[in-house]
Design a protein around this motif. Structure first.
Motif, PDB file in Angstrom:
ATOM      1  N   ASP A 130       0.826  -1.212   0.000  1.00 43.33           N
ATOM      2  CA  ASP A 130       0.000   0.000   0.000  1.00 43.33           C
ATOM      3  C   ASP A 130       0.861   1.263   0.000  1.00 43.33           C
ATOM      4  OD1 ASP A 130      -2.259  -1.596   0.036  1.00 43.33           O
ATOM      5  OD2 ASP A 130      -2.641  -1.327   2.186  1.00 43.33           O
ATOM      6  N   LYS A 143       2.263   1.817  -3.486  1.00 45.11           N
ATOM      7  CA  LYS A 143       1.218   2.327  -4.383  1.00 45.11           C
ATOM      8  C   LYS A 143       0.941   3.803  -4.085  1.00 45.11           C
ATOM      9  CE  LYS A 143      -3.486   1.453  -5.946  1.00 45.11           C
ATOM     10  NZ  LYS A 143      -4.676   0.607  -5.789  1.00 45.11           N
ATOM     11  N   ALA A 144       0.817   4.152  -2.805  1.00 44.40           N
ATOM     12  CA  ALA A 144       0.557   5.546  -2.425  1.00 44.40           C
ATOM     13  C   ALA A 144       1.694   6.450  -2.883  1.00 44.40           C
ATOM     14  CB  ALA A 144       0.350   5.652  -0.915  1.00 44.40           C
ATOM     15  N   GLN A 145       2.940   5.982  -2.706  1.00 40.65           N
ATOM     16  CA  GLN A 145       4.100   6.783  -3.110  1.00 40.65           C
ATOM     17  C   GLN A 145       4.077   7.038  -4.613  1.00 40.65           C
ATOM     18  OE1 GLN A 145       7.057   5.837  -4.993  1.00 40.65           O
ATOM     19  NE2 GLN A 145       7.869   7.882  -4.707  1.00 40.65           N
ATOM     20  N   THR A 146       3.745   6.037  -5.397  1.00 43.58           N
ATOM     21  CA  THR A 146       3.687   6.189  -6.849  1.00 43.58           C
ATOM     22  C   THR A 146       2.597   7.177  -7.252  1.00 43.58           C
ATOM     23  OG1 THR A 146       4.522   3.953  -7.177  1.00 43.58           O
ATOM     24  CG2 THR A 146       3.335   4.949  -9.024  1.00 43.58           C
ATOM     25  N   ILE A 147       1.415   7.024  -6.660  1.00 43.36           N
ATOM     26  CA  ILE A 147       0.294   7.909  -6.977  1.00 43.36           C
ATOM     27  C   ILE A 147       0.623   9.348  -6.587  1.00 43.36           C
ATOM     28  CG2 ILE A 147      -2.100   8.476  -6.370  1.00 43.36           C
ATOM     29  CD1 ILE A 147      -2.537   5.381  -6.126  1.00 43.36           C
ATOM     30  N   LEU A 148       1.142   9.533  -5.374  1.00 41.98           N
ATOM     31  CA  LEU A 148       1.480  10.883  -4.910  1.00 41.98           C
ATOM     32  C   LEU A 148       2.587  11.511  -5.743  1.00 41.98           C
ATOM     33  CD1 LEU A 148       1.309  10.385  -1.056  1.00 41.98           C
ATOM     34  CD2 LEU A 148      -0.226  11.780  -2.454  1.00 41.98           C
ATOM     35  N   SER A 149       3.608  10.736  -6.057  1.00 42.44           N
ATOM     36  CA  SER A 149       4.714  11.254  -6.854  1.00 42.44           C
ATOM     37  C   SER A 149       4.221  11.712  -8.227  1.00 42.44           C
ATOM     38  CB  SER A 149       5.795  10.182  -7.002  1.00 42.44           C
ATOM     39  OG  SER A 149       6.904  10.702  -7.681  1.00 42.44           O
ATOM     40  N   ASN A 150       3.361  10.915  -8.854  1.00 38.06           N
ATOM     41  CA  ASN A 150       2.804  11.301 -10.151  1.00 38.06           C
ATOM     42  C   ASN A 150       1.962  12.570 -10.034  1.00 38.06           C
ATOM     43  OD1 ASN A 150       3.992   9.189 -11.565  1.00 38.06           O
ATOM     44  ND2 ASN A 150       2.255   7.831 -11.256  1.00 38.06           N
ATOM     45  N   ARG A 151       1.175  12.665  -8.970  1.00 36.84           N
ATOM     46  CA  ARG A 151       0.338  13.848  -8.762  1.00 36.84           C
ATOM     47  C   ARG A 151       1.208  15.080  -8.528  1.00 36.84           C
ATOM     48  NH1 ARG A 151      -2.084  17.682  -9.398  1.00 36.84           N
ATOM     49  NH2 ARG A 151      -3.902  18.409  -8.283  1.00 36.84           N
ATOM     50  N   ILE A 157      -5.424  16.708  -0.652  1.00 34.65           N
ATOM     51  CA  ILE A 157      -5.188  15.271  -0.506  1.00 34.65           C
ATOM     52  C   ILE A 157      -5.413  14.762   0.908  1.00 34.65           C
ATOM     53  CG2 ILE A 157      -3.399  13.490  -0.646  1.00 34.65           C
ATOM     54  CD1 ILE A 157      -2.193  15.172  -2.986  1.00 34.65           C
TER      55      ILE A 157
END
Length: 141
Positions: A10, A13-21, A115
């Protein structure tokens, strides 16, 4: 599934989503470029060795060097030899970098408000402590 493994999945996944955002929302800076400017701005004399930047961000020294080259070309940072050792190169926050950082901090504040749910300060503080502890333990392995 083991709760610790689920946490790491988790977290990733959160790190990837946040980094992209963040990459889309920081006014043309990637999140790692933002971190470089942030750490330089908060360092003594607004300059650091490349290896120290790499350690702060969690990337390799060569990865940081690859990131810094285009940042130097657009005058976000500048580099030069250390005064007492020509073999050591320092990276310094350039005026253009300070300007970009100021704008990115404003944008990041807005993103954080969007967020992070309201009234979660205590939970965020506890999670931050846990992440620091995990990071420290990881470095010891």
């Amino acid at each position: 599934m083991n709760q610790s493994i689920k946490f790491f999945i988790d977290l990733s996944k959160a790190q990837t989503i946040l980094s992209n955002r963040f990459d889309r929302g920081l006014g043309g800076l990637s999140f790692n470029e933002f971190l470089i400017l942030f750490y330089l701005d908060n360092s003594e004399n607004k300059k650091m060795r490349r290896i120290d930047i790499a350690e702060k961000i969690g990337l390799t020294a060569s990865g940081i060097t690859r990131m810094l080259l285009p940042m130097e070309k657009v005058r976000l940072v500048k580099s030069g030899p250390a005064e007492n050792d020509a073999r050591v190169r320092f990276v310094e926050l350039a005026p253009g970098g300070k300007e970009q950082l100021t704008e990115a901090l404003k944008r990041l504040e807005i993103l954080a408000e969007e967020i992070i749910p309201k009234n979660k300060d205590a939970q965020i503080e506890n999670l931050a402590k846990l992440l620091v502890e995990i990071s420290g333990r990881t470095l010891m392995i």
